[in-house]
Write an enzyme that holds these catalytic residues in place. Structure first.
Site, PDB file in Angstrom:
ATOM      1  N   GLY A  28       0.803  -1.232   0.000  1.00 34.80           N
ATOM      2  CA  GLY A  28       0.000   0.000   0.000  1.00 34.80           C
ATOM      3  C   GLY A  28       0.831   1.275   0.000  1.00 34.80           C
ATOM      4  O   GLY A  28       0.306   2.350   0.316  1.00 34.80           O
TER       5      GLY A  28
ATOM      6  N   ARG B 166       2.362   0.198 -16.450  1.00 36.55           N
ATOM      7  CA  ARG B 166       1.020  -0.384 -16.302  1.00 36.55           C
ATOM      8  C   ARG B 166       0.024   0.593 -16.900  1.00 36.55           C
ATOM      9  O   ARG B 166       0.323   1.790 -16.995  1.00 36.55           O
ATOM     10  CB  ARG B 166       0.701  -0.570 -14.814  1.00 36.55           C
ATOM     11  CG  ARG B 166       1.590  -1.559 -14.139  1.00 36.55           C
ATOM     12  CD  ARG B 166       1.352  -1.539 -12.627  1.00 36.55           C
ATOM     13  NE  ARG B 166       2.303  -2.396 -11.948  1.00 36.55           N
ATOM     14  CZ  ARG B 166       2.742  -2.196 -10.714  1.00 36.55           C
ATOM     15  NH1 ARG B 166       2.318  -1.171 -10.014  1.00 36.55           N
ATOM     16  NH2 ARG B 166       3.607  -3.031 -10.170  1.00 36.55           N
TER      17      ARG B 166
ATOM     18  N   ARG C 134      -5.222  -6.084  -7.321  1.00 37.94           N
ATOM     19  CA  ARG C 134      -4.761  -4.945  -8.122  1.00 37.94           C
ATOM     20  C   ARG C 134      -4.766  -5.262  -9.614  1.00 37.94           C
ATOM     21  O   ARG C 134      -4.813  -4.353 -10.444  1.00 37.94           O
ATOM     22  CB  ARG C 134      -3.348  -4.555  -7.640  1.00 37.94           C
ATOM     23  CG  ARG C 134      -2.923  -3.175  -8.060  1.00 37.94           C
ATOM     24  CD  ARG C 134      -1.631  -2.760  -7.412  1.00 37.94           C
ATOM     25  NE  ARG C 134      -0.493  -3.545  -7.889  1.00 37.94           N
ATOM     26  CZ  ARG C 134       0.746  -3.424  -7.426  1.00 37.94           C
ATOM     27  NH1 ARG C 134       1.009  -2.543  -6.484  1.00 37.94           N
ATOM     28  NH2 ARG C 134       1.731  -4.177  -7.913  1.00 37.94           N
TER      29      ARG C 134
ATOM     30  N   ARG D  72       6.977 -11.569  -6.238  1.00 37.66           N
ATOM     31  CA  ARG D  72       6.748 -10.508  -5.264  1.00 37.66           C
ATOM     32  C   ARG D  72       6.461 -11.077  -3.875  1.00 37.66           C
ATOM     33  O   ARG D  72       6.887 -10.521  -2.873  1.00 37.66           O
ATOM     34  CB  ARG D  72       5.613  -9.587  -5.752  1.00 37.66           C
ATOM     35  CG  ARG D  72       6.100  -8.595  -6.770  1.00 37.66           C
ATOM     36  CD  ARG D  72       5.008  -8.030  -7.663  1.00 37.66           C
ATOM     37  NE  ARG D  72       5.629  -7.523  -8.885  1.00 37.66           N
ATOM     38  CZ  ARG D  72       5.982  -6.259  -9.086  1.00 37.66           C
ATOM     39  NH1 ARG D  72       5.717  -5.363  -8.191  1.00 37.66           N
ATOM     40  NH2 ARG D  72       6.593  -5.899 -10.195  1.00 37.66           N
TER      41      ARG D  72
HETATM   42  N1  LIG Z   1      15.924   0.004  -5.058  1.00 37.81           N
HETATM   43  C1  LIG Z   1      14.913   0.597  -5.678  1.00 37.81           C
HETATM   44  N2  LIG Z   1      13.688   0.077  -5.623  1.00 37.81           N
HETATM   45  C2  LIG Z   1      12.677   0.726  -6.254  1.00 37.81           C
HETATM   46  C3  LIG Z   1      12.885   1.925  -6.960  1.00 37.81           C
HETATM   47  N3  LIG Z   1      11.690   2.317  -7.475  1.00 37.81           N
HETATM   48  C4  LIG Z   1      10.795   1.421  -7.086  1.00 37.81           C
HETATM   49  N4  LIG Z   1      11.374   0.438  -6.358  1.00 37.81           N
HETATM   50  C5  LIG Z   1      10.766  -0.725  -5.712  1.00 37.81           C
HETATM   51  O1  LIG Z   1      10.548  -1.723  -6.673  1.00 37.81           O
HETATM   52  C6  LIG Z   1       9.480  -2.550  -6.235  1.00 37.81           C
HETATM   53  C7  LIG Z   1       8.547  -2.809  -7.388  1.00 37.81           C
HETATM   54  O2  LIG Z   1       7.958  -1.616  -7.808  1.00 37.81           O
HETATM   55  P1  LIG Z   1       6.762  -1.649  -8.870  1.00 37.81           P
HETATM   56  O3  LIG Z   1       7.145  -2.500 -10.027  1.00 37.81           O
HETATM   57  O4  LIG Z   1       6.367  -0.248  -9.156  1.00 37.81           O
HETATM   58  O5  LIG Z   1       5.616  -2.466  -8.111  1.00 37.81           O
HETATM   59  P2  LIG Z   1       4.686  -2.077  -6.874  1.00 37.81           P
HETATM   60  O6  LIG Z   1       5.555  -1.559  -5.776  1.00 37.81           O
HETATM   61  O7  LIG Z   1       4.021  -3.352  -6.539  1.00 37.81           O
HETATM   62  O8  LIG Z   1       3.726  -1.046  -7.375  1.00 37.81           O
HETATM   63  C8  LIG Z   1       8.832  -1.831  -5.050  1.00 37.81           C
HETATM   64  O9  LIG Z   1       9.264  -2.469  -3.868  1.00 37.81           O
HETATM   65  C9  LIG Z   1       9.394  -0.439  -5.126  1.00 37.81           C
HETATM   66  O10 LIG Z   1       9.529   0.146  -3.832  1.00 37.81           O
HETATM   67  C10 LIG Z   1      14.201   2.472  -6.989  1.00 37.81           C
HETATM   68  O11 LIG Z   1      14.482   3.510  -7.561  1.00 37.81           O
HETATM   69  N5  LIG Z   1      15.159   1.769  -6.332  1.00 37.81           N
HETATM   70  N1  LIG Z   2      -5.552  -0.554   3.698  1.00 40.58           N
HETATM   71  C1  LIG Z   2      -5.910  -1.139   2.561  1.00 40.58           C
HETATM   72  N2  LIG Z   2      -6.989  -1.954   2.538  1.00 40.58           N
HETATM   73  C2  LIG Z   2      -7.365  -2.567   1.407  1.00 40.58           C
HETATM   74  N3  LIG Z   2      -6.749  -2.437   0.210  1.00 40.58           N
HETATM   75  C3  LIG Z   2      -5.671  -1.636   0.168  1.00 40.58           C
HETATM   76  C4  LIG Z   2      -5.187  -0.949   1.332  1.00 40.58           C
HETATM   77  N4  LIG Z   2      -4.104  -0.238   0.996  1.00 40.58           N
HETATM   78  C5  LIG Z   2      -3.902  -0.464  -0.323  1.00 40.58           C
HETATM   79  N5  LIG Z   2      -4.834  -1.282  -0.833  1.00 40.58           N
HETATM   80  C6  LIG Z   2      -4.938  -1.817  -2.203  1.00 40.58           C
HETATM   81  O1  LIG Z   2      -3.912  -2.809  -2.318  1.00 40.58           O
HETATM   82  C7  LIG Z   2      -3.330  -2.784  -3.612  1.00 40.58           C
HETATM   83  C8  LIG Z   2      -1.810  -2.571  -3.471  1.00 40.58           C
HETATM   84  O2  LIG Z   2      -1.579  -1.237  -3.022  1.00 40.58           O
HETATM   85  P1  LIG Z   2      -0.406  -0.341  -3.651  1.00 40.58           P
HETATM   86  O3  LIG Z   2      -0.564   1.019  -3.090  1.00 40.58           O
HETATM   87  O4  LIG Z   2      -0.385  -0.478  -5.140  1.00 40.58           O
HETATM   88  O5  LIG Z   2       0.869  -1.070  -3.009  1.00 40.58           O
HETATM   89  P2  LIG Z   2       2.433  -0.854  -3.253  1.00 40.58           P
HETATM   90  O6  LIG Z   2       2.619   0.520  -3.817  1.00 40.58           O
HETATM   91  O7  LIG Z   2       3.049  -1.000  -1.912  1.00 40.58           O
HETATM   92  O8  LIG Z   2       2.855  -1.931  -4.188  1.00 40.58           O
HETATM   93  C9  LIG Z   2      -4.014  -1.699  -4.398  1.00 40.58           C
HETATM   94  O9  LIG Z   2      -5.041  -2.279  -5.214  1.00 40.58           O
HETATM   95  C10 LIG Z   2      -4.638  -0.804  -3.312  1.00 40.58           C
HETATM   96  O10 LIG Z   2      -5.826  -0.180  -3.753  1.00 40.58           O
END
Ligand SMILES: Nc1nc2c(ncn2[C@@H]2O[C@H](COP(=O)(O)OP(=O)(O)O)[C@@H](O)[C@H]2O)c(=O)[nH]1
Ligand SMILES: Nc1ncnc2c1ncn2[C@@H]1O[C@H](COP(=O)(O)OP(=O)(O)O)[C@@H](O)[C@H]1O
Length: 229
Positions: free
Chosen positions: A28, A56, A149, A160
């Site tokens: 989140g 995405r 999501r 993940r």
């Molecule tokens: N080390 C590092 N991690 C990053 C960076 N940007 C994003 N991430 C991490 O990469 C992971 C995957 O990000 P993303 O593909 O956007 O997926 P999401 O976090 O599930 O929305 C997450 O844990 C982010 O915090 C960066 O610049 N450096």
């Molecule tokens: N407190 C919560 N309760 C239920 N669903 C949540 C909550 N926080 C986030 N989500 C949902 O969970 C999914 C992952 O959240 P996201 O913000 O994309 O996570 P991250 O950035 O850490 O990968 C999204 O679909 C978001 O709408």
């Protein structure tokens, strides 16, 4: 008098302390960050990372990430353009020096959203941020959120979740994070986040007001409208 204000202006130019947000994919982070930056858009600025993963639907180049090829990203890393970089779930991610400088130049609190390898690498630099971990209530809830999501393939969900186990353990290590927030109920988690950042937000708002008033006064003085002290 002048010296004190110049010191204040100078330290404001160096920028307020950045914030590092980390935690498992799906915990989140983006949801909470979007809420925070929506409410305090003149306080926080997002460090736009580079990544080799595909955008995405709805994500925008230059806003969510800089989407680049592996060759381009590797060339940047080899050239020393990045503060940190890491491989996550089959893709490269990294924070460029330019991304952080762009936010700090606006005197905003710079927010980095990075994985646990990024946290370890940032700890070796002189960035000196506040470290915040966003954690899910459980691995089961995390899996539900990741699947809900609808952005990941089955293979990506599995990768993940594997990374998440390590991340959840890492967040329990002493002295790594300044704040750990369990994102169970979204509004409660957001409340805890704002409370944790209260002091930092206050500092930026007060600094901006003081600097603004000081500049206004000295502009008027230089135009001869009011007397110098
Ligand atoms: N080390 C590092 N991690 C990053 C960076 N940007 C994003 N991430 C991490 O990469 C992971 C995957 O990000 P993303 O593909 O956007 O997926 P999401 O976090 O599930 O929305 C997450 O844990 C982010 O915090 C960066 O610049 N450096
Ligand atoms: N407190 C919560 N309760 C239920 N669903 C949540 C909550 N926080 C986030 N989500 C949902 O969970 C999914 C992952 O959240 P996201 O913000 O994309 O996570 P991250 O950035 O850490 O990968 C999204 O679909 C978001 O709408």
């Amino acid at each position: 008098m002048y010296m004190r204000h110049f010191i204040r202006l100078f330290s404001a130019m160096a920028g307020p302390r950045p914030l590092v947000f980390s935690g498992p994919s799906g915990a989140g982070k983006s949801t909470l960050l979007k809420k925070l930056m929506g409410e305090y858009d003149s306080v926080f600025g997002f460090s736009v990372s580079h990544t080799t993963r595909k955008p995405r639907p709805g994500e925008q180049n230059g806003i969510d990430y800089h989407y680049v090829s592996r060759e381009e990203m590797q060339a940047g890393i080899d050239n020393g353009d990045f503060i940190e970089s890491a491989e996550f779930s089959g893709n490269l991610y990294g924070t460029s020096k330019a991304a952080v400088q762009a936010v700090q130049a606006q005197n905003l609190i710079c927010i980095l959203d990075i994985d646990m390898q990024g946290v370890k690498n940032i700890k070796k630099t002189d960035l000196n941020p506040l470290y915040i971990s966003i954690q899910p209530p459980s691995l089961e809830v995390l899996e539900e959120r990741l699947r809900g999501r609808k952005t990941e393939s089955e293979e990506s969900v599995q990768k993940r979740l594997r990374a998440a186990k390590a991340d959840m353990e890492f967040s329990k290590e002493p002295k790594v994070f300044d704040v750990v927030i369990i994102n169970n109920n979204l509004e409660e988690a957001y409340g805890s986040l704002k409370q944790a950042l209260q002091e930092e937000i206050h500092k930026v708002v007060c600094e901006a007001t003081t600097t603004h008033l000081w500049l206004q006064k000295h502009l008027l003085q230089s135009l001869g409208f009011i007397m110098l002290e």
